[in-house]
Design an enzyme around this catalytic site. Sequence first.
Site, PDB file in Angstrom:
ATOM      1  CG  ASP A  17      -1.709   1.195   1.452  1.00 42.64           C
ATOM      2  OD1 ASP A  17      -2.308   1.680   0.478  1.00 42.64           O
ATOM      3  OD2 ASP A  17      -1.739   1.692   2.592  1.00 42.64           O
ATOM      4  CG  ASP A  19      -1.687   7.823   0.621  1.00 37.56           C
ATOM      5  OD1 ASP A  19      -1.278   8.970   0.816  1.00 37.56           O
ATOM      6  OD2 ASP A  19      -2.012   7.387  -0.504  1.00 37.56           O
ATOM      7  CG  ASP A 195      -2.487   2.620   6.426  1.00 35.39           C
ATOM      8  OD1 ASP A 195      -2.581   2.364   5.199  1.00 35.39           O
ATOM      9  OD2 ASP A 195      -2.950   3.654   6.932  1.00 35.39           O
TER      10      ASP A 195
END
Length: 254
Positions: A17, A19, A195
């Site tokens: 991922d 961000d 996240d």
Amino acid sequence: MTPDFPAPRTDWCLFLDFDGTLVEIAESPDAVRAERHLAATLTAISARLGGAVAIVSGRPIAEVERHLDHEGFPAAGLHGLEMRMRAGQPISRVDVSAPDKGIRDALASFAAGRPGLLFEDKGIALALHYRARPDLADACRDAVKDAVARHGNLQVLEGKMVFEVKPAAADKGRAVRRFMDEAPFAGRVPVFAGDDVTDEDGFRAAAAFGGFGIKIGAGETAARWRIGTVAEFLRWLVAMPGRLDRAARETAAP
């Protein structure tokens, strides 16, 4: 501190991922800053994994590459609505209808009337960011639900301080499965790092292929492993090329 994960192996493939994983989350999408060494680190890891490193993001691929100052990594953008299967290949797009003008206008008008909100038009997907106005979380949720209420082909994703509207035809788990069907990912052990809630599909897909997820930060998760911060995860990535070299030498030793 290096997390107590399994030692990196040369038969891994990495799905990362963007961000909150490779860069710290910022108040607006354009405000993020990638570490200067990040593209070089990913290139070094990719060279040791036969090119099997991909970015899997809710952003468009071109936007991720602009922040990395690097073009050509395998990537899935917009949660898999855009795909580049191998380094240097062109970007392909899923043939689906984007959210219609009525939804765009409704969300843009809602954000314009409330200082601190940010409406982001990604073309095939939309996002309503409320990081600067956490007090408006419930109002944003209601506005998005009202805007898409009569559109059964759309999915609403609730991420960190953002609501996203996208066609229901793609998610990060499906993107991982597409990568795992083709070289250089096929036959490798997938490791997915992320996240946010939108990364949970990726964690589950990695586990289904015999791999695992790495969750950055707090929250319930399907990932097997966890690390506290983006900075800690980046340190782990920086150390990976050397650890992969050692693993290759140990494998080759008689």
